[in-house]
Motif scaffolding. Structure first.
Motif, PDB file in Angstrom:
ATOM      1  N   HIS A 205       0.876  -1.314  -0.157  1.00 17.08           N
ATOM      2  CA  HIS A 205       0.138  -0.006  -0.014  1.00 17.08           C
ATOM      3  C   HIS A 205       0.846   1.040  -0.327  1.00 17.08           C
ATOM      4  O   HIS A 205       0.629   2.216   0.351  1.00 17.08           O
ATOM      5  CB  HIS A 205      -0.875   0.420   1.395  1.00 17.08           C
ATOM      6  CG  HIS A 205      -1.681  -1.011   1.412  1.00 17.08           C
ATOM      7  ND1 HIS A 205      -2.112  -1.359   2.248  1.00 17.08           N
ATOM      8  CD2 HIS A 205      -1.871  -2.194   0.926  1.00 17.08           C
ATOM      9  CE1 HIS A 205      -3.362  -2.826   2.274  1.00 17.08           C
ATOM     10  NE2 HIS A 205      -2.978  -2.934   1.047  1.00 17.08           N
ATOM     11  N   PRO A 240       2.429  -0.430  -5.058  1.00 16.73           N
ATOM     12  CA  PRO A 240       2.748  -1.261  -5.890  1.00 16.73           C
ATOM     13  C   PRO A 240       1.528  -2.494  -6.579  1.00 16.73           C
ATOM     14  O   PRO A 240       1.659  -2.728  -7.995  1.00 16.73           O
ATOM     15  CB  PRO A 240       3.591  -2.317  -5.790  1.00 16.73           C
ATOM     16  CG  PRO A 240       4.402  -1.038  -3.906  1.00 16.73           C
ATOM     17  CD  PRO A 240       3.088  -0.553  -3.886  1.00 16.73           C
ATOM     18  N   ASP A 241       0.717  -3.173  -6.270  1.00 19.29           N
ATOM     19  CA  ASP A 241      -0.168  -4.071  -6.431  1.00 19.29           C
ATOM     20  C   ASP A 241      -0.923  -3.558  -7.577  1.00 19.29           C
ATOM     21  O   ASP A 241      -1.886  -4.343  -8.168  1.00 19.29           O
ATOM     22  CB  ASP A 241      -1.187  -4.938  -5.563  1.00 19.29           C
ATOM     23  CG  ASP A 241      -1.332  -4.021  -4.757  1.00 19.29           C
ATOM     24  OD1 ASP A 241      -1.411  -2.887  -4.039  1.00 19.29           O
ATOM     25  OD2 ASP A 241      -2.917  -4.284  -3.391  1.00 19.29           O
ATOM     26  N   THR A 242      -1.779  -2.365  -7.104  1.00 17.72           N
ATOM     27  CA  THR A 242      -2.345  -1.997  -7.831  1.00 17.72           C
ATOM     28  C   THR A 242      -2.719  -0.949  -8.933  1.00 17.72           C
ATOM     29  O   THR A 242      -3.070  -0.381 -10.498  1.00 17.72           O
ATOM     30  CB  THR A 242      -3.739  -0.816  -7.541  1.00 17.72           C
ATOM     31  OG1 THR A 242      -2.627   0.122  -6.760  1.00 17.72           O
ATOM     32  CG2 THR A 242      -4.649  -1.903  -6.220  1.00 17.72           C
ATOM     33  N   PHE A 244      -0.703  -2.377 -11.705  1.00 15.26           N
ATOM     34  CA  PHE A 244       0.096  -3.036 -12.956  1.00 15.26           C
ATOM     35  C   PHE A 244      -1.300  -2.767 -13.635  1.00 15.26           C
ATOM     36  O   PHE A 244      -1.159  -4.499 -14.168  1.00 15.26           O
ATOM     37  CB  PHE A 244       1.011  -3.783 -12.905  1.00 15.26           C
ATOM     38  CG  PHE A 244       2.102  -3.860 -12.492  1.00 15.26           C
ATOM     39  CD1 PHE A 244       2.665  -2.793 -13.166  1.00 15.26           C
ATOM     40  CD2 PHE A 244       2.329  -3.218 -10.897  1.00 15.26           C
ATOM     41  CE1 PHE A 244       4.633  -2.239 -12.718  1.00 15.26           C
ATOM     42  CE2 PHE A 244       3.511  -3.457 -10.656  1.00 15.26           C
ATOM     43  CZ  PHE A 244       4.798  -2.875 -11.484  1.00 15.26           C
ATOM     44  N   THR A 245      -2.793  -3.434 -13.301  1.00 18.34           N
ATOM     45  CA  THR A 245      -3.890  -3.372 -13.722  1.00 18.34           C
ATOM     46  C   THR A 245      -3.460  -2.584 -14.918  1.00 18.34           C
ATOM     47  O   THR A 245      -3.279  -1.525 -15.450  1.00 18.34           O
ATOM     48  CB  THR A 245      -4.871  -2.928 -13.144  1.00 18.34           C
ATOM     49  OG1 THR A 245      -5.388  -1.257 -12.630  1.00 18.34           O
ATOM     50  CG2 THR A 245      -5.424  -4.024 -11.516  1.00 18.34           C
TER      51      THR A 245
END
Lengths: 329, 329
Positions: A205, A240-242, A244-245
């Motif tokens: 986050h 970082p997790d969102t 690359f959508t």
């Protein structure tokens, strides 16, 4: 050539077979013609191998045969078994490619995968291709590795170090330097007038305001501020997790990532076998497939030429963009 | 309910509109009927809201109206503005759901997103939903967060801590415990007789034999060995960047990941808005959408109900698998 015990030879032969695809530029292999001819025979590939004296001759024969600038090997290569005696030729292949491109006799360098172990044994003092090429080019600035596939370009700020060391190596200065070279590369080699750089956070986050790590506050955000002050359209640090959508990817031209897998996981997850490794910051265009020597499947004819084809096509696109940028300057 | 200032209400209304889709099970909202009715009106959604007294009544009305077990709020919620006065109701909604499912009057708990800040202010002592649910369940074992989308299930071994702390927290014992609960969950809740667990390395290239970090040798491989010795089909440590390609994913039922983003980057990159958060190791089935409260878009009617629909469908599948496993045992 790359390591002749790897899959470089067979994917080069297969790439030549695809020479009529619109995206595949004419190319010249710097390799051992005998070993390529023998490999083609073993694998049942209909590829006439033609030794040539220089790139001009290569262009003349490319439609009918795979042109090869001869680089005789010390020992006939055995697929899957790297051979230290051939290390000097692996190195010579790279040096020759750089010499041709620097002399204006070739437009770009595309390298097949090498295996570090065998080169180290032969006294090769570089961590990999990228650093060797930067040394040959004598640029003085660090080379920047960009990886690209359709829909995504990523630049890892730290690369081949442990995750622990990657965190320790992160600094505002490093992120700024990588951001500058990336923005300049996107302008010059990809024709993107005003590149947008998405800058990743390090922590989950993006640290959530400091509650899960302070690197975003202390290191990453100041780097974004410096880049912005220099007129580079950078934004972040992003979770970082969102980032690359498909929706998020549409909002930037390259993602600046804090560590190897933060960049490589989304790239390889999305890109399958279409990934290309690009070195930015060199005085010439250089790309490579984004896979390794694949010793485990070498010589079996199952290796896919997709990534090499993408590397060839990307190199050609970069040459066109760089020529345009040069003409405009 | 989740946080009533977030998108939970609107995605619940939209999910009910999709009630005729084969994969959507009948559900009961534990929420404030007035605020849901008012939200439906504001957003122009044709959703009759029907207060009901219990799950049995809910099932009878579900085809014609959204059944709501009334939980009056202290203050009318304002989209995007979390309100501490409503925190006790957010908590009560979760507690009521758990009570119904533990009493056998509901089949599963599906939770809408909560916002930790407002709950912390109200004295909520848990890092999140997952830990609160584990406490309500009184299992004594750590809850395990699994995230799933079509084609991929991931379990992060460490979750909401900085990357630096995640590395420090890694241990063979932790990986083994997570691996055991994951394997058991896949068997019981997903009907997978012999689950295959892909165990990620921590470092680039899984440390490349110790040259880029030793955690694979010292921590991860010993965990894989313990799991194998217990009859769990685990393999690894795998290079993190190549383990999420479609080809690699076909080889396992879940990936055990060493840190939050190693799990969440591929999941969100592949899953778009179809991700589901699943808690394994509880005595009841619990899922949730894998997004947050999205205060920034709450009340605008643009939030997608896809992830909630996937959470509802997954919960229903898990209930069926768990019933079968129970009947067979």
């Amino acid at each position: 050539m790359g390591d002749p015990a790897g899959i470089g030879g067979e994917i080069t032969l297969k790439a030549w077979i695809r020479r009529k695809d619109a995206a595949v530029p004419a190319f010249l292999a710097i390799d051992d013609p005998d070993r390529l001819a023998s490999l083609a025979k073993t694998m049942g590939l209909d590829v006439p191998v033609r030794p040539v004296a220089d790139p001009a001759e290569a262009m003349a024969v490319f439609a009918d045969a795979l042109p090869v600038l001869p680089l005789p090997l010390a020992v006939p290569p055995v697929p899957g078994r790297p051979e230290p005696a051939n290390a000097p030729m692996i190195r010579a292949s790279i040096e020759t490619a750089v010499r041709l491109v620097r002399a204006g006799r070739a437009a770009a360098v595309v390298t097949n995968p090498i295996h570090k172990g065998v080169l180290y044994q032969a006294g090769f003092p570089f961590p990999g291709h990228t650093e060797f090429l930067a040394d040959l080019a004598g640029t003085g600035t660090p080379p920047v590795m960009m990886l690209a596939c359709p829909g995504l370009r990523v630049v890892p700020v730290t690369i081949h170090v442990s995750l622990r060391d990657a965190i320790a190596a992160l600094s505002t200065g490093l992120i700024v330097e990588m951001g500058r070279i990336t923005a300049e590369g996107l302008r010059r080699d990809f024709g993107i007038g005003r590149p947008r750089l998405a800058v990743a956070g390090l922590n989950p986050h993006a640290g959530e305001g400091g509650g899960m790590g302070r690197e975003e506050i202390e290191i990453v955000r100041p780097a974004v501020d410096v880049l912005l002050a220099e007129g580079i359209e950078a934004f972040g640090p992003l979770p970082p997790d969102t980032m690359f959508t498909p929706e998020a990817r549409a909002g930037y031209d390259a993602a600046l990532c804090m560590y190897h897998d933060q960049a490589l996981i989304p790239l390889k997850t999305i890109g399958f076998d279409k990934g290309v490794n690009i070195t930015l910051g060199l005085p010439f265009v250089r790309t490579s497939p984004d896979h390794g020597t694949a010793f485990d499947i070498a010589g079996r004819g199952v290796a896919s030429e997709s990534s090499l084809l993408a590397a060839l096509a990307t190199a050609a696109e970069m040459v066109v963009a760089r020529d345009k940028a040069g003409a405009a300057a």
